[in-house]
Motif scaffolding. Structure first.
Motif, PDB file in Angstrom:
ATOM      1  N   ASP A   1     -16.913  -3.801  -8.556  1.00  0.00           N
ATOM      2  CA  ASP A   1     -16.301  -4.457  -7.580  1.00  0.00           C
ATOM      3  C   ASP A   1     -15.599  -5.479  -8.209  1.00  0.00           C
ATOM      4  O   ASP A   1     -15.976  -6.494  -8.514  1.00  0.00           O
ATOM      5  CB  ASP A   1     -17.788  -5.005  -6.973  1.00  0.00           C
ATOM      6  N   LEU A   2     -14.220  -5.461  -7.782  1.00  0.00           N
ATOM      7  CA  LEU A   2     -13.487  -6.605  -8.493  1.00  0.00           C
ATOM      8  C   LEU A   2     -12.537  -7.311  -7.205  1.00  0.00           C
ATOM      9  O   LEU A   2     -12.455  -6.936  -6.222  1.00  0.00           O
ATOM     10  CB  LEU A   2     -12.319  -5.796  -9.159  1.00  0.00           C
ATOM     11  N   PRO A   3     -12.608  -8.780  -7.700  1.00  0.00           N
ATOM     12  CA  PRO A   3     -11.696  -9.552  -6.860  1.00  0.00           C
ATOM     13  C   PRO A   3     -10.508  -8.992  -6.523  1.00  0.00           C
ATOM     14  O   PRO A   3      -9.562  -8.720  -7.324  1.00  0.00           O
ATOM     15  CB  PRO A   3     -11.562 -10.893  -7.461  1.00  0.00           C
ATOM     16  N   VAL A   4      -9.920  -8.936  -5.057  1.00  0.00           N
ATOM     17  CA  VAL A   4      -8.625  -8.475  -4.926  1.00  0.00           C
ATOM     18  C   VAL A   4      -7.450  -9.626  -5.594  1.00  0.00           C
ATOM     19  O   VAL A   4      -7.776 -10.537  -5.436  1.00  0.00           O
ATOM     20  CB  VAL A   4      -8.245  -8.519  -3.447  1.00  0.00           C
ATOM     21  N   THR A   5      -6.511  -9.202  -6.038  1.00  0.00           N
ATOM     22  CA  THR A   5      -5.368  -9.742  -6.849  1.00  0.00           C
ATOM     23  C   THR A   5      -4.472 -10.645  -6.247  1.00  0.00           C
ATOM     24  O   THR A   5      -3.633 -11.296  -6.681  1.00  0.00           O
ATOM     25  CB  THR A   5      -4.766  -8.958  -7.837  1.00  0.00           C
TER      26      THR A   5
ATOM     27  N   THR B   1      -3.591  -0.568 -17.023  1.00  0.00           N
ATOM     28  CA  THR B   1      -3.545  -1.702 -16.495  1.00  0.00           C
ATOM     29  C   THR B   1      -3.045  -1.608 -15.217  1.00  0.00           C
ATOM     30  O   THR B   1      -2.073  -1.030 -14.913  1.00  0.00           O
ATOM     31  CB  THR B   1      -2.674  -2.680 -17.278  1.00  0.00           C
ATOM     32  N   PHE B   2      -3.664  -2.350 -14.138  1.00  0.00           N
ATOM     33  CA  PHE B   2      -3.433  -2.267 -12.721  1.00  0.00           C
ATOM     34  C   PHE B   2      -3.605  -3.492 -11.947  1.00  0.00           C
ATOM     35  O   PHE B   2      -4.079  -4.515 -12.451  1.00  0.00           O
ATOM     36  CB  PHE B   2      -4.101  -0.984 -11.936  1.00  0.00           C
ATOM     37  N   ALA B   3      -2.876  -3.534 -10.683  1.00  0.00           N
ATOM     38  CA  ALA B   3      -3.228  -4.636  -9.740  1.00  0.00           C
ATOM     39  C   ALA B   3      -4.287  -4.008  -8.690  1.00  0.00           C
ATOM     40  O   ALA B   3      -4.352  -2.638  -8.787  1.00  0.00           O
ATOM     41  CB  ALA B   3      -1.918  -5.203  -9.353  1.00  0.00           C
ATOM     42  N   LEU B   4      -4.605  -4.877  -7.910  1.00  0.00           N
ATOM     43  CA  LEU B   4      -5.417  -4.460  -6.778  1.00  0.00           C
ATOM     44  C   LEU B   4      -5.293  -5.241  -5.695  1.00  0.00           C
ATOM     45  O   LEU B   4      -5.934  -6.319  -5.235  1.00  0.00           O
ATOM     46  CB  LEU B   4      -6.933  -4.704  -7.294  1.00  0.00           C
ATOM     47  N   PRO B   5      -3.992  -5.136  -4.945  1.00  0.00           N
ATOM     48  CA  PRO B   5      -3.439  -5.732  -4.038  1.00  0.00           C
ATOM     49  C   PRO B   5      -4.307  -5.573  -2.554  1.00  0.00           C
ATOM     50  O   PRO B   5      -4.918  -4.227  -2.391  1.00  0.00           O
ATOM     51  CB  PRO B   5      -2.197  -5.544  -3.651  1.00  0.00           C
ATOM     52  N   SER B   6      -4.290  -6.470  -1.499  1.00  0.00           N
ATOM     53  CA  SER B   6      -4.931  -6.013  -0.385  1.00  0.00           C
ATOM     54  C   SER B   6      -4.719  -4.880   0.347  1.00  0.00           C
ATOM     55  O   SER B   6      -5.319  -4.173   0.803  1.00  0.00           O
ATOM     56  CB  SER B   6      -4.928  -7.426   0.578  1.00  0.00           C
ATOM     57  N   ARG B   7      -3.272  -4.345   0.378  1.00  0.00           N
ATOM     58  CA  ARG B   7      -2.988  -3.212   1.268  1.00  0.00           C
ATOM     59  C   ARG B   7      -3.488  -2.139   0.749  1.00  0.00           C
ATOM     60  O   ARG B   7      -3.379  -1.064   1.338  1.00  0.00           O
ATOM     61  CB  ARG B   7      -1.193  -3.498   1.198  1.00  0.00           C
ATOM     62  N   VAL B   8      -3.960  -2.151  -0.772  1.00  0.00           N
ATOM     63  CA  VAL B   8      -4.328  -0.835  -1.175  1.00  0.00           C
ATOM     64  C   VAL B   8      -6.065  -0.748  -0.596  1.00  0.00           C
ATOM     65  O   VAL B   8      -6.580   0.226  -0.390  1.00  0.00           O
ATOM     66  CB  VAL B   8      -4.174  -0.992  -2.538  1.00  0.00           C
ATOM     67  N   THR B   9      -6.575  -1.748  -0.866  1.00  0.00           N
ATOM     68  CA  THR B   9      -8.003  -1.979  -0.487  1.00  0.00           C
ATOM     69  C   THR B   9      -8.630  -2.017   0.894  1.00  0.00           C
ATOM     70  O   THR B   9      -9.842  -2.340   1.282  1.00  0.00           O
ATOM     71  CB  THR B   9      -8.655  -3.062  -1.318  1.00  0.00           C
TER      72      THR B   9
ATOM     73  N   SER C   1      -2.933   6.088 -12.205  1.00  0.00           N
ATOM     74  CA  SER C   1      -2.753   5.707 -10.747  1.00  0.00           C
ATOM     75  C   SER C   1      -3.919   5.259 -10.087  1.00  0.00           C
ATOM     76  O   SER C   1      -4.849   5.494 -10.518  1.00  0.00           O
ATOM     77  CB  SER C   1      -1.858   6.515 -10.137  1.00  0.00           C
ATOM     78  N   VAL C   2      -3.674   4.723  -8.752  1.00  0.00           N
ATOM     79  CA  VAL C   2      -4.564   4.128  -8.013  1.00  0.00           C
ATOM     80  C   VAL C   2      -4.386   5.138  -6.757  1.00  0.00           C
ATOM     81  O   VAL C   2      -3.431   5.195  -5.991  1.00  0.00           O
ATOM     82  CB  VAL C   2      -4.720   2.855  -7.694  1.00  0.00           C
ATOM     83  N   ALA C   3      -5.503   5.906  -6.389  1.00  0.00           N
ATOM     84  CA  ALA C   3      -5.388   6.713  -5.165  1.00  0.00           C
ATOM     85  C   ALA C   3      -5.111   6.174  -4.022  1.00  0.00           C
ATOM     86  O   ALA C   3      -5.697   4.873  -4.019  1.00  0.00           O
ATOM     87  CB  ALA C   3      -6.141   7.985  -5.415  1.00  0.00           C
ATOM     88  N   VAL C   4      -5.370   6.802  -2.806  1.00  0.00           N
ATOM     89  CA  VAL C   4      -5.525   6.322  -1.621  1.00  0.00           C
ATOM     90  C   VAL C   4      -6.796   5.504  -1.400  1.00  0.00           C
ATOM     91  O   VAL C   4      -7.749   5.952  -1.992  1.00  0.00           O
ATOM     92  CB  VAL C   4      -5.052   7.262  -0.425  1.00  0.00           C
ATOM     93  N   PRO C   5      -6.827   4.557  -0.268  1.00  0.00           N
ATOM     94  CA  PRO C   5      -8.502   4.291   0.007  1.00  0.00           C
ATOM     95  C   PRO C   5      -9.058   5.316   0.547  1.00  0.00           C
ATOM     96  O   PRO C   5      -8.572   6.260   0.880  1.00  0.00           O
ATOM     97  CB  PRO C   5      -7.861   3.141   1.154  1.00  0.00           C
TER      98      PRO C   5
ATOM     99  N   GLY D   1      -0.085   9.580   2.423  1.00  0.00           N
ATOM    100  CA  GLY D   1      -1.427   9.037   2.517  1.00  0.00           C
ATOM    101  C   GLY D   1      -1.770   8.100   1.517  1.00  0.00           C
ATOM    102  O   GLY D   1      -2.868   7.667   1.463  1.00  0.00           O
ATOM    103  N   GLN D   2      -1.092   7.909   0.395  1.00  0.00           N
ATOM    104  CA  GLN D   2      -1.152   6.961  -0.515  1.00  0.00           C
ATOM    105  C   GLN D   2      -0.254   5.875  -0.761  1.00  0.00           C
ATOM    106  O   GLN D   2       0.862   6.109  -0.373  1.00  0.00           O
ATOM    107  CB  GLN D   2      -1.129   7.702  -1.969  1.00  0.00           C
ATOM    108  N   VAL D   3      -0.576   4.927  -1.580  1.00  0.00           N
ATOM    109  CA  VAL D   3       0.064   3.473  -1.605  1.00  0.00           C
ATOM    110  C   VAL D   3      -0.031   3.411  -2.916  1.00  0.00           C
ATOM    111  O   VAL D   3      -0.788   3.387  -3.790  1.00  0.00           O
ATOM    112  CB  VAL D   3      -0.732   2.301  -0.670  1.00  0.00           C
ATOM    113  N   PRO D   4       1.324   3.129  -3.377  1.00  0.00           N
ATOM    114  CA  PRO D   4       1.526   2.566  -4.891  1.00  0.00           C
ATOM    115  C   PRO D   4       1.214   1.419  -5.024  1.00  0.00           C
ATOM    116  O   PRO D   4       1.218   0.676  -4.329  1.00  0.00           O
ATOM    117  CB  PRO D   4       3.297   2.946  -5.159  1.00  0.00           C
ATOM    118  N   VAL D   5       0.834   1.208  -6.571  1.00  0.00           N
ATOM    119  CA  VAL D   5       0.129  -0.172  -6.686  1.00  0.00           C
ATOM    120  C   VAL D   5       1.073  -0.705  -7.931  1.00  0.00           C
ATOM    121  O   VAL D   5       1.375   0.030  -8.821  1.00  0.00           O
ATOM    122  CB  VAL D   5      -1.192   0.134  -7.398  1.00  0.00           C
TER     123      VAL D   5
END
Length: 620
Positions: free
Chosen positions: A63-67, A100-108, A123-127, A145-149
């Protein structure tokens, strides 16, 4: 308006299964890229590796803070967004992959996020952790259906790996945000309690390291227990909502502050402005104080109460004394170059230790100025200057560790204050050792010029002189403690004699205090009557024109050639000379009580006996 809580998102890593579909045992470690400050509370969220074991299904949930959320700063008030996380995966104890990855709001935005980590890319898959696989799209584009990070290079999309996986919608707690020590199991409800002062300090310390209190109180688990219960069936865990807990940048009992937005790593213990209390300085000790108790004896280098660790060879760990300058006493202040003076505190003393030169540590000559425990006070401009230092390095090589440390002053006069107690400046030691006061060019025994020594044994006081290379030449001046004599000339007469220079008056005066006392005693070598008691000359003479020898002979000359006029003892009761005797013309002298007087009158040599009769011995 500041965001009240830190928004987090669940990131599901894995599952990791083998070819037969069995889940791997392993561990996922996540580290954020930068520290940051949650502006609402001043909490410092400092990165540290957070290991999470793989569950029985081969997954790990973080459970990580959104970046990209607002509310974080860099500690100086500037907004901070866009940090990243690095995940390292180890399977059965062996490193497997990093990403290494970011965790932006649009993905989460729609729920948990699946992170697929492969040894060569990720990669990070879709929500939606259980989203179905999608058909591949054009190269470099995300699948439908997927959002690039941001932060993934190259961007790749992967459907969830077939095999066991987490239940859809499950949002486990961020492992670093576990309840603090002391939380007990209880009914499935939110408990409200206040922390004790000790627990508050402990919580503050945890927050300084990992922002645990802030993260726990702000996490969706603590903030939305009802929604969490609806998402996951089963008994609800105990969630201590720490009402009354003091987070960073808050005041504890009105006298202690832990951290601030500007100085997140500061602990402040206040003192009352009156210096005692507002009622009376005699009733209350208001000094801000940290008391560190110890029952630990010195054992294996333990026992210290404060340990300052210098993590960089150029780092400094100093104790600073600051003061608001007393304007009524020093109007405008003494430091003309300080514009802020006297409204802000000025550092008036700086004490601490450091090793390498801060500006250019590659130069040995620079480092030799440092490597010390030093005491600094400001000069007339307000700049701190070292005044007293104890070297912790060898003053030749610059390496830490020395068998004889140099203790130095700089820009300072050393004064020993003598009061009514008759205090003394002492050099002490047992009688088998010399006591030296050395005047040298460098530290150590290599470059002495003069040494004042109280010698071992008899404790004779010696002024010792040295040639370059620390070669002792002799001791031209020595004081004998037995009879108090002053010896001039050095050991075995190797040094020059005593030179007395004067402009007027008596150059050397000797007063004898006892009958028959001696003013000057000169002893020459046995069998050498030519040893001299006194010599005299005029400036520019080639040869001494006046000499008194130890046998009583007096010799005179003109300073250009050898002395040619002598007066000496010829035999018992006889005075002799090798030349003539000149008698100046005079009147008739008084008769002597015994014997007679030889004199010259009007060019005639005459003699007057004790009866008064004058006899002419030779006519004019």
């Amino acid at each position: 308006m500041q965001q009240p809580v830190i928004r987090t998102a669940a990131v599901v890593v894995g599952p990791f299964v083998d070819d037969a579909g069995a889940p791997w045992r392993g561990e996922v470690t996540v580290t954020s890229s930068t520290p940051r400050v949650w502006a609402a509370t001043g909490a410092v969220v400092a990165p540290r590796p957070v290991p999470v074991g793989l569950a029985d299904d081969g997954t790990a949930t973080l459970d990580l803070p959104v970046t990209d959320q607002p509310g974080f700063t860099d500690g100086a008030g500037r907004a901070l967004t866009g940090w990243t996380y690095t995940v390292a995966v180890a399977l059965d104890g062996a490193p497997y992959a990093r990403h290494t990855f970011a965790l932006p709001s649009r993905v989460t935005a729609d729920g948990p996020v699946r992170l697929v980590v492969l040894p060569d890319a990720g990669s990070v898959a879709v929500p939606g952790a259980a989203a179905p696989a999608a058909a591949p799209g054009p190269a470099g584009a995300a699948a439908p259906g997927q959002v690039p990070v941001p932060g993934l290079s190259p961007v790749q999309s992967h459907a969830p790996v077939p095999g066991p996986g987490p239940a859809p919608g499950v949002r486990p707690v961020w492992p670093a945000l576990t309840p603090p020590p002391g939380a007990r199991p209880g009914p499935a409800r939110v408990q409200d309690r206040a922390l004790s002062r000790r627990e508050t300090f402990r919580a503050g310390a945890v927050a300084l390291g990992a922002a645990a209190l802030t993260g726990w109180a702000a996490s969706p688990v603590a903030a939305a227990p009802t929604a969490r219960a609806a998402a996951a069936p089963g008994p609800e865990p105990v969630v201590p909502a720490l009402t009354g807990a003091v987070t960073l940048a808050q005041v504890i009992e009105e006298d202690v502050t832990i951290g601030s937005v500007e100085k997140p790593r500061t602990l402040r213990i206040k003192s009352s402005g009156a210096g005692g209390s507002e009622r009376s300085p005699d009733l209350y000790d208001s000094t801000g104080r940290i008391v560190l108790e110890s029952y630990q004896p010195h054992f294996k280098w333990y026992g210290e109460s404060i340990r300052v660790q210098l993590k960089d060879p150029r780092a400094k760990g100093m104790l600073a004394y600051q003061a608001h300058w007393p304007t009524p006493h020093y109007a405008g202040g003494d430091f003309s170059g300080r514009a802020v003076h006297p409204t802000d505190p000025i550092t008036i003393a700086w004490i601490g230790a450091h090793f390498l030169d801060n500006d250019d540590p590659t130069q040995l000559r620079n480092n030799l100025r440092h490597g010390h425990l030093n005491f600094e006070v400001p000069d007339s401009r307000g700049d701190l200057q070292t005044r007293f230092e104890i070297k912790l390095i060898d003053t030749t090589t610059g390496k830490i560790g020395t068998d004889r440390s140099a203790i130095r002053t700089n820009l300072a006069d050393f004064e020993h204050q003598v009061g009514a107690a008759g205090e003394q400046l002492r050099i002490v030691g047992n009688d088998t050792r010399h006591k030296d006061l050395a005047f040298s060019l460098e530290h150590g025994a290599k470059q002495p010029r003069w040494v004042l020594r109280a010698a071992a044994g008899g404790a004779q006081l010696q002024f010792r002189r040295y040639a370059p290379g620390a070669v002792h030449v002799d001791s031209p001046l020595q004081l004998d403690p037995g009879d108090g004599r002053v010896l001039v000339g050095g050991d075995e007469g190797s040094a020059g004699g005593l030179v007395v220079r004067r402009r007027d008056g008596v150059a050397l005066s000797v007063q004898t205090l006892l009958p028959g006392g001696h003013g000057i005693l000169v002893s020459g070598p046995a069998g050498d009557p030519t040893a001299r008691v006194i010599e005299g000359d005029a400036t520019g003479d080639a040869i001494r024109r006046f000499v008194v020898q130890v046998d009583g002979t007096i010799a005179w000359g003109d300073g250009a050639a050898e002395r040619d006029t002598l007066l000496y003892r010829r035999g018992p009761n006889q005075l002799g000379t090798d030349g003539g005797v000149f008698l100046r013309d005079s009147g008739v002298p008084d008769a002597a009580p015994t014997g007679g007087v030889l004199f010259v009158q009007d060019g005639a040599l005459k003699y007057r006996g004790s009866a008064g009769t004058v006899t002419t011995l030779a006519a004019a």
